[in-house]
Motif scaffolding. Sequence first.
Motif, PDB file in Angstrom:
ATOM      1  N   GLY B 233       0.820  -1.212   0.000  1.00 39.36           N
ATOM      2  CA  GLY B 233       0.000   0.000   0.000  1.00 39.36           C
ATOM      3  C   GLY B 233       0.852   1.260   0.000  1.00 39.36           C
ATOM      4  N   SER B 234       1.865   1.304   0.858  1.00 45.84           N
ATOM      5  CA  SER B 234       2.705   2.498   0.921  1.00 45.84           C
ATOM      6  C   SER B 234       3.451   2.715  -0.384  1.00 45.84           C
ATOM      7  N   LEU B 235       3.976   1.633  -0.945  1.00 46.97           N
ATOM      8  CA  LEU B 235       4.703   1.782  -2.202  1.00 46.97           C
ATOM      9  C   LEU B 235       3.777   2.355  -3.270  1.00 46.97           C
ATOM     10  N   ALA B 236       2.556   1.827  -3.315  1.00 45.96           N
ATOM     11  CA  ALA B 236       1.639   2.282  -4.355  1.00 45.96           C
ATOM     12  C   ALA B 236       1.200   3.722  -4.114  1.00 45.96           C
ATOM     13  N   LEU B 237       0.884   4.058  -2.887  1.00 44.00           N
ATOM     14  CA  LEU B 237       0.431   5.423  -2.617  1.00 44.00           C
ATOM     15  C   LEU B 237       1.551   6.421  -2.891  1.00 44.00           C
ATOM     16  N   GLY B 238       2.753   6.068  -2.465  1.00 42.39           N
ATOM     17  CA  GLY B 238       3.891   6.954  -2.736  1.00 42.39           C
ATOM     18  C   GLY B 238       4.064   7.180  -4.227  1.00 42.39           C
ATOM     19  N   THR B 239       3.952   6.098  -4.983  1.00 41.16           N
ATOM     20  CA  THR B 239       4.106   6.224  -6.430  1.00 41.16           C
ATOM     21  C   THR B 239       3.000   7.089  -7.017  1.00 41.16           C
ATOM     22  N   ALA B 240       1.783   6.890  -6.544  1.00 41.27           N
ATOM     23  CA  ALA B 240       0.672   7.686  -7.081  1.00 41.27           C
ATOM     24  C   ALA B 240       0.881   9.166  -6.768  1.00 41.27           C
ATOM     25  N   TYR B 241       1.382   9.448  -5.580  1.00 46.12           N
ATOM     26  CA  TYR B 241       1.628  10.841  -5.220  1.00 46.12           C
ATOM     27  C   TYR B 241       2.694  11.484  -6.100  1.00 46.12           C
ATOM     28  N   TYR B 242       3.522  10.678  -6.709  1.00 46.15           N
ATOM     29  CA  TYR B 242       4.510  11.231  -7.629  1.00 46.15           C
ATOM     30  C   TYR B 242       3.945  11.355  -9.031  1.00 46.15           C
ATOM     31  N   MET B 243       3.320  10.264  -9.486  1.00 43.90           N
ATOM     32  CA  MET B 243       2.943  10.187 -10.897  1.00 43.90           C
ATOM     33  C   MET B 243       1.828  11.162 -11.259  1.00 43.90           C
ATOM     34  N   ILE B 244       0.834  11.246 -10.417  1.00 48.06           N
ATOM     35  CA  ILE B 244      -0.312  12.073 -10.806  1.00 48.06           C
ATOM     36  C   ILE B 244       0.098  13.539 -10.991  1.00 48.06           C
ATOM     37  N   PRO B 245       0.744  14.169  -9.995  1.00 48.71           N
ATOM     38  CA  PRO B 245       1.134  15.558 -10.217  1.00 48.71           C
ATOM     39  C   PRO B 245       2.133  15.711 -11.358  1.00 48.71           C
ATOM     40  N   LYS B 246       3.015  14.740 -11.456  1.00 51.89           N
ATOM     41  CA  LYS B 246       4.064  14.828 -12.465  1.00 51.89           C
ATOM     42  C   LYS B 246       3.468  14.828 -13.864  1.00 51.89           C
ATOM     43  N   VAL B 247       2.555  13.924 -14.100  1.00 54.07           N
ATOM     44  CA  VAL B 247       2.044  13.782 -15.456  1.00 54.07           C
ATOM     45  C   VAL B 247       1.164  14.963 -15.829  1.00 54.07           C
ATOM     46  N   ALA B 332      -5.563   4.418  -8.086  1.00 55.83           N
ATOM     47  CA  ALA B 332      -5.910   5.259  -6.942  1.00 55.83           C
ATOM     48  C   ALA B 332      -7.395   5.145  -6.612  1.00 55.83           C
ATOM     49  N   MET B 333      -8.216   5.019  -7.666  1.00 59.04           N
ATOM     50  CA  MET B 333      -9.646   4.849  -7.403  1.00 59.04           C
ATOM     51  C   MET B 333      -9.914   3.490  -6.771  1.00 59.04           C
ATOM     52  N   SER B 334      -9.176   2.497  -7.235  1.00 65.97           N
ATOM     53  CA  SER B 334      -9.363   1.161  -6.663  1.00 65.97           C
ATOM     54  C   SER B 334      -9.005   1.140  -5.189  1.00 65.97           C
ATOM     55  N   TYR B 335      -8.085   1.998  -4.817  1.00 70.48           N
ATOM     56  CA  TYR B 335      -7.707   2.074  -3.404  1.00 70.48           C
ATOM     57  C   TYR B 335      -8.925   2.405  -2.551  1.00 70.48           C
ATOM     58  N   THR B 336      -9.726   3.326  -3.036  1.00 67.53           N
ATOM     59  CA  THR B 336     -10.943   3.657  -2.302  1.00 67.53           C
ATOM     60  C   THR B 336     -11.889   2.458  -2.252  1.00 67.53           C
ATOM     61  N   ALA B 337     -12.094   1.840  -3.411  1.00 65.09           N
ATOM     62  CA  ALA B 337     -13.004   0.686  -3.445  1.00 65.09           C
ATOM     63  C   ALA B 337     -12.502  -0.418  -2.526  1.00 65.09           C
ATOM     64  N   PHE B 338     -11.216  -0.662  -2.588  1.00 65.70           N
ATOM     65  CA  PHE B 338     -10.587  -1.694  -1.763  1.00 65.70           C
ATOM     66  C   PHE B 338     -10.821  -1.419  -0.282  1.00 65.70           C
ATOM     67  N   SER B 339     -10.629  -0.177   0.110  1.00 69.03           N
ATOM     68  CA  SER B 339     -10.771   0.145   1.530  1.00 69.03           C
ATOM     69  C   SER B 339     -12.219   0.045   1.977  1.00 69.03           C
ATOM     70  N   VAL B 340     -13.127   0.503   1.129  1.00 66.83           N
ATOM     71  CA  VAL B 340     -14.531   0.439   1.516  1.00 66.83           C
ATOM     72  C   VAL B 340     -14.968  -1.022   1.657  1.00 66.83           C
ATOM     73  N   LEU B 341     -14.556  -1.835   0.690  1.00 62.97           N
ATOM     74  CA  LEU B 341     -14.896  -3.258   0.793  1.00 62.97           C
ATOM     75  C   LEU B 341     -14.300  -3.857   2.065  1.00 62.97           C
ATOM     76  N   GLY B 342     -13.076  -3.434   2.360  1.00 67.81           N
ATOM     77  CA  GLY B 342     -12.426  -3.941   3.564  1.00 67.81           C
ATOM     78  C   GLY B 342     -13.217  -3.621   4.812  1.00 67.81           C
ATOM     79  N   VAL B 343     -13.743  -2.411   4.879  1.00 66.39           N
ATOM     80  CA  VAL B 343     -14.536  -2.034   6.046  1.00 66.39           C
ATOM     81  C   VAL B 343     -15.795  -2.891   6.115  1.00 66.39           C
TER      82      VAL B 343
END
Lengths: 391, 496
Positions: B233-247, B332-343
């Motif tokens: 999770g951390s690796l993916a979130l960190g990467t998303a925080y880089y890629m989205i603004p960068k692109v 990044a959107m799947s992260y939300t879905a994943f977390s909601v399902l987890g709850v």
Amino acid sequence: MKGFTPLVLGILATLAFSWLGLAYIPDLQIGNLDPQSDEEGTDIYPMPKSGMAERGRRIYIANGCFYCHSEQVRADYAASDIDRKWGDRRSAPRDYIFDRPALLGKMRLGPDLANIGKRAPAEEEAAPAQPGPSNPAPPNASPPAANASPPPANTAAQQNAKPAAQSPAPPAPAASPAQTAAASSPAASPRAANASPPPANAAAQQNAKPAAQSPAPPAPAASPAQTTAASSPAASPPAANASPPPANAAAQQNAKPAAAQPPTSPVPVASPSQTAAASSPAASPSESPALYSAAWHHQHLYAPRSLNLDSDMPAYKFLYEKRRFGGEQSADAIILRGEGALGEGWEIVPTYDAKCLVAYLMSLNQSHPLNEVKSVAPPAASPAAAKSPAK
Amino acid sequence: MNPTEIPLKSPGSVTDLSIGEVEQVERALIDASTRVPVLMFYASAIVWLLLGTVLAGFTSFKLHSPDLLSNVSFLTWGRIRPAHLNVMLYGWGSNVGMGTAIWLMARLCRTTLRHPLLLVTGGGFWNFGVLLGVCGILAGDSTGYHWLEFPSYVAVTLFLAYSLIASWAVLMFRFRRGDPIYITQWYLLAAFLWFPWMYLAAQTMLFIVPVQGVLQAAVNWWYANNLLFLWFGSLALGTAYYMIPKVIGRPVYSYHLAAIGFWTYAFFASWTGMQRLVDGPFPAWMITVSIAAMILCIIPVATVGLNHHMTMRGYFSLMRYSPTLRFTVFGAMSYTAFSVLGVIISLRSFARYLQFSEVSVAYSHLGLYAFFSMIMFGAMYYIVPRLVGREWRFASLIKIHFWASVYGIGLMTLMLLAGGMVQGLNMDNPTLSFTESTQSVLPYLRGRSISGILMTVAHFVFAYHFLLMLLGLGRTASVPTFLNPVNPEPGEMVAH
């Protein structure tokens, strides 16, 4: 975010905190449980598993059984595990203190196995139900009595089960009070209805086993079990058992020709005249072993769909050996009928690994009451229903 | 506001000679220094991905055709499944995650990677460890702990290899230029520090000084969940925080939100795990704590989601063109879905039915594939061209990869959710025979196999494309490969 040090400290601290809460503190709370015993220090539960069962656990793990079979019964208010007869009470931490690893499981593509050993037909019914050596099984067709199995005696029963399963000689567990199996077969037949199209042939097949060898095999069952008081009756079934063998040899021989026949109804077994000698030859050899007996497990592992057409379990044929035999067929050979039937002169025998695996399965038993957990069925009552078809 | 100047540079404006050229050269140097190790991590990750995909196919087909290849001990379902899991976790996921993290660290610390060969050695040992472990599992040497099935001797190899890799990443952090630490760096640094922590703790408590009975399961799930959240999770979130603004060429919407998201994530996600054991043989408080933590995880999910959304606002149309953005935003959107399902599945009233059903498989795949892997695919589409000096050859292949993956994981999730619910409801109904519950899920499992075929196509297409890049057969062009022809006014398009 400023600075390297606070960041690193924060990162390490958060995980340390959760480790403290979810691993360390629970370890203080339930990490040093002792087995439970009564005032006299007897009736100890749980006990470590036998060497063979422990080896069986490795086989169980190696082949990933725990990915589909859980070993935990949830409370009656939380799930229908108990309604499914997977156990009489919920599982508690103390049940697992000798388990390494504790295979709680997280998926049920197969039924829960926490009490699969308890659900085996023979031993635990025999031990408590023994009135005396001369009358090993209670009067015929009294499944409730056979089922009563007052929990205190269960340790004995369990003890019996293990060494019996262990004896390298053919699956003795089923052998010891085979006639009890017959007596309980009224109970077995409804099971058969939903689990196994060709219903249980408890007596015939199991009795067949001692036939191959001398009456000695039941003996190991009796010996280690003596530590507990209740186990004394266990010594009796062997004696009673010793008699049938001669007759069984014939029954066994019948088995093969019978293979060609379509399975017939379980009528013969269902009328147990409770003396083993009477029950075995009468039994139609075209039936399957009693549900959850060692022989049943072997056949189920080898060819799951020969017992339950809808089973989704893979076959574990590599745990079995197909070989030619000259002269007499091995006592623990799996008898398949219909499509899977073997050619003349061939037999399928379990490897040592398979025997260990079954020994492990037969050792799974959480039926002993624990002080900290309320059993659904009061120990003394006879929960006839509680023992009926466990599905 | 924008301390590392990530997003504001556009490759299109090469004409700006003042500071642009210096930075360009500097970046080129950094990229060059990471080329060998990162490409090695990526290449091995893809090999494992293909192997894991094949194993997954077997796992899935064998569920509805149990007699398929069941006569060979090392191909039995119960061995193929953990082999698939571990190949994906330690072969694919960890390799691609570490490769991406090293590249991002070098870029964000603005320092060249020193001694890349040592990293390569570490990576080699890691892969050797995974290979050994998979062989061990197939040979019947599994330990019996979920996600830790590798035999103990492999754990030693993995841990040593990991130390070699992670120490380099952390050292790089020490040599960084520029003081402010960017959000991505928090996550990556955290992941690199958390993984050894949890791995060591789990190994110690399960194998070296084993805890008693059920606590093994507790430690096991503590580890497994933390591996999912705090490592992948951390690796993916960190990467998303880089890629989205960068692109898209915009700074992250809010630093404060990001900080809240990070620390609540670290704090709450680490407490989850026991919710997989609802009503198991544990003190109830352990499970309740984890369920509560799971619910509180909504806070980091909401803040991160909001932050990404606000960053992307007005720029969603760029997903039409940029492969990286498309994959990353989907992840990044799947992260939300994943977390909601987890709850949802951790709540007691749902867990009663769903705990032992296929829903938990859907949950894992949502996290590891739809969230983590998709973000990593996006990162690879961004990073690989910068390492090999070529652009991706075919836009069509990228599209196939994306759509096959999306439809594959979508179908899989739907099938497993629906099947799992049917299975769980039938299982909880004692008037039905147990076989009823396993029979009722079979059609869904067949559907899942179909989704697996889609994903297999996606992965092989991607592997082929990557191979072209490795062989230097990419396009030589100054413009990145866009998914669709860019409209005549490329001034709007920043980076790719």
